[in-house]
Enzyme design. Structure first.
Site, PDB file in Angstrom:
ATOM      1  CG  HIS A 223      -2.046   0.922   1.197  1.00  0.00           C
ATOM      2  ND1 HIS A 223      -2.241   1.904   2.151  1.00  0.00           N
ATOM      3  CD2 HIS A 223      -3.072   1.072   0.315  1.00  0.00           C
ATOM      4  CE1 HIS A 223      -3.326   2.585   1.882  1.00  0.00           C
ATOM      5  NE2 HIS A 223      -3.848   2.119   0.766  1.00  0.00           N
ATOM      6  CE  LYS A 225      -1.236   4.812  -1.639  1.00  0.00           C
ATOM      7  NZ  LYS A 225      -1.831   4.320  -0.391  1.00  0.00           N
ATOM      8  CG  ASP A 230      18.319  12.179 -10.573  1.00  0.00           C
ATOM      9  OD1 ASP A 230      18.266  11.163 -11.288  1.00  0.00           O
ATOM     10  OD2 ASP A 230      18.224  13.334 -11.021  1.00  0.00           O
ATOM     11  CG  HIS A 420      -7.338   8.739  -0.171  1.00  0.00           C
ATOM     12  ND1 HIS A 420      -6.043   8.585  -0.627  1.00  0.00           N
ATOM     13  CD2 HIS A 420      -7.843   7.481  -0.048  1.00  0.00           C
ATOM     14  CE1 HIS A 420      -5.778   7.295  -0.786  1.00  0.00           C
ATOM     15  NE2 HIS A 420      -6.847   6.601  -0.441  1.00  0.00           N
ATOM     16  CE  LYS A 422      -3.916   6.876   2.687  1.00  0.00           C
ATOM     17  NZ  LYS A 422      -5.281   6.543   2.616  1.00  0.00           N
ATOM     18  CG  ASP A 427       0.098  18.277  22.406  1.00  0.00           C
ATOM     19  OD1 ASP A 427      -1.137  18.223  22.532  1.00  0.00           O
ATOM     20  OD2 ASP A 427       0.891  17.676  23.147  1.00  0.00           O
TER      21      ASP A 427
END
Length: 502
Positions: A223, A225, A230, A420, A422, A427
């Protein structure tokens, strides 16, 4: 006795043995075990197959993955050992109150997540796919040596085709292009999409490919990404490759809000390390084994790279001199949930506020308990979830958890569209962003990657983003649940039974 009856009897015997195994030898929590026993009771033979495929106890790793992880982790082992030995000195040096206050989390991520603390990183956030793809495509076009990409989903649409065209052009110029995608996440993406890239000399591979001979890895998906350009610039976060992430999909009638990160600095080395592990676990070229390669060659100490002025970045600017740790987790280590446990530790350290954004919300008991304790202790706990969900069954399963936590003082918000991103912010000081949803699937069944940021300035930026998204949301009230019909509540509770499998 006929052959049919013999097979049926053997199947029921196997079912009984599986129930005995769950009762006496399964080490997962009682709720998880009870869910499987219930399934085995209602669907005796189907339940056995589902347990093998979806429990997280079988076919979660390969020998190549173990060897690749060992080679990559050894590369950073001395750094982590030295940092851990000197961590008390670093914390007490007075150079950073954040490092001093959250040294226990840093130590935990070193020991448990095998992640060094890396400073002097520059971090930039993208809140929409339009911004992310514009910047990413521009940086790829300026690549000189290599482009490494790993995505859960790449769609055969305009965004996906544009990316492949750019990568094919770079491959034809002699740039090394490696593209890894998850077979299940991109199950309906034809291999024809990648033909221009392959013809140009690029390399494409699938993570844990499924087949009729070996369908058992269907539940354990990559999952993450990750993009590394370089070896000097990295992208990670919540966005896959597709028109929907860039709000170009006319079939969806709602706005898609997301969060993605672009970094330069030492932490890019950890993104590169994880890509290499995943790539050399998945590639079918048996001669390309990570343990046989000089891994140091993938980590350039310095290299010329484009200046920020050359890339169409959003106007919010970047945060510099950020200390961070990049932590990965996955079912290959099914006794540990490194990212979830680090999040729980963050919540327990909160003094004022806990802000969460997640597209799915079916967390396990330990995560819910941390939120409950924080709210009951007077901490301001607020969570944004979608108002319009892309998976209807995830929405149904989430509602009982929302109702439960609201009863303890946690405030929930429905975003006006689909969110979508996450993100967890504590604080307005420390934060974590990555690919991990607040659900059991991300915590225990998917291969995930999150970065943990130790920066006042960056924490305030994340808190500001949360408040901006909250302004585009409506608060969930008790009336929402009181007005729900008995049928709807029953449906919520029914789907909650299967939350550990979602």
């Amino acid at each position: 006795m006929t052959v049919y009856h013999a097979i049926l009897l053997a199947g029921y015997a196997l079912n009984a043995l599986m129930i005995i195994f769950l009762l006496f030898f399964e080490e997962n929590n009682s709720v998880h075990r009870f869910t499987w026993i219930l399934l085995l009771g209602f669907l005796p033979l189907v339940g056995v197959l589902c347990y093998i495929l979806f429990s997280g106890n079988f076919f979660t790793r390969t020998k190549r993955m173990l060897r690749a992880n060992q080679k990559a982790n050894n590369h950073f082992a001395k750094t982590i050992e030295t940092q851990e030995r000197n961590l008390d000195t670093i914390m007490q040096s007075g150079r950073s109150e954040v490092l001093e206050d959250y040294g226990s989390l840093i130590r935990m991520n070193m020991r448990y997540g095998r992640s060094p603390l890396l400073s002097k990183n520059s971090v930039r956030l993208f809140r929409t796919g339009e911004e992310k793809f514009q910047a990413l495509f521009a940086e790829i076009q300026r690549a000189k040596e290599s482009v490494h990409l790993s995505y859960f989903i790449i769609n055969n649409d305009e965004t996906g085709k544009e990316l492949i065209r750019i990568l094919a052009r770079k491959a034809s110029e002699g740039v090394t292009v490696r593209f890894l995608y998850d077979h299940v996440g991109s199950l309906f993406t034809s291999r024809k999409l990648f033909k221009p890239l392959i013809r140009a000399g690029g390399k494409v591979s699938r993570f844990f490919p499924l087949s009729l001979i070996n369908p058992f890895s269907i539940n354990y998906r990559n999952h993450r990404k990750i993009v590394v350009i370089d070896g000097m610039c990295g992208y990670f976060g919540g966005m896959n490759v597709g028109d929907e992430y860039a709000n170009r999909n006319n079939a969806r009638n709602y706005f898609w809000r997301d969060l993605h990160v672009r970094i330069t600095g030492p932490a890019v080395r950890i993104l590169q390390k994880q890509f290499l592990v995943d790539w050399y676990t998945s590639t079918i070229d048996e001669s390309s084994l990570l343990e046989k390669l000089p891994i140091e060659s993938f980590f350039p100490e310095s290299a010329g790279h484009l200046t920020n002025e050359e890339v169409p970045f959003p106007p919010d600017g970047e945060t510099r001199n950020v200390a961070m740790q990049v932590v990965t987790a996955g079912p290959d280590d099914n006794r540990n949930d490194e990212i979830r446990d680090a999040m729980i530790h963050m919540i327990t350290r909160a003094k004022k506020s806990v802000y969460i954004e997640s597209p799915y919300f079916t967390p396990d008991e330990s995560f819910r308990m941390a939120l409950k304790i924080a709210a009951l202790s007077g901490i301001d706990v607020q969570i944004i979830v979608p108002g319009q969900w892309d998976k209807w069954y995830c929405r149904l399963a989430a509602m009982p958890y929302v109702s439960e936590l609201m009863s303890y003082g946690v405030r929930f918000w429905f975003y006006n569209g689909f969110i979508h991103s996450k993100m967890l912010v504590i604080d307005n000081i420390i934060s974590t962003i990555g690919s991990t949803n607040m659900d059991t699937r991300s915590f225990s069944l998917h291969f995930e990657l999150n970065a943990f940021f130790y920066s006042d300035e960056f924490g305030q930026r994340c808190g500001h983003i949360f408040m901006e998204n909250r302004a585009e949301s409506r608060e969930v009230t008790e009336d929402f649940f009181r007005s729900a019909s008995i049928f709807r509540k029953g449906l919520w509770n029914f789907f909650k039974l299967f939350a550990p499998l979602m």
